[in-house]
Motif scaffolding. Structure first.
Motif: not given
Length: 62
Positions: A1-24
């Motif tokens: 999951m580190a790859t997804v976190s890094n993509y999100r930090k760099r703005g390389q992924m779309p925003e999540p459609d939903a978040t439950v707790g800390r799960t996107h």
């Protein structure tokens, strides 16, 4: 999951459609569209790497 976190930090992924707790979570269609829009080696994106044998990305022609 580190790859997804890094993509999100760099703005390389779309925003999540939903978040439950800390799960996107993303809808499958959105992930497929995002993936298909990403640059590919040798297709207007990253340059194609040459292997030691001189073949792009080390792919054998045998």
């Amino acid at each position: 999951m580190a790859t997804v976190s890094n993509y999100r930090k760099r703005g390389q992924m779309p925003e999540p459609d939903a978040t439950v707790g800390r799960t996107h979570m993303w809808r499958p269609k959105r992930v497929v569209e995002w993936h298909e829009s990403r640059p590919r080696p040798g297709v207007g994106g990253r340059p194609v790497r040459e292997s030691a044998e001189g073949n792009p990305d080390g792919v054998s022609s045998r």
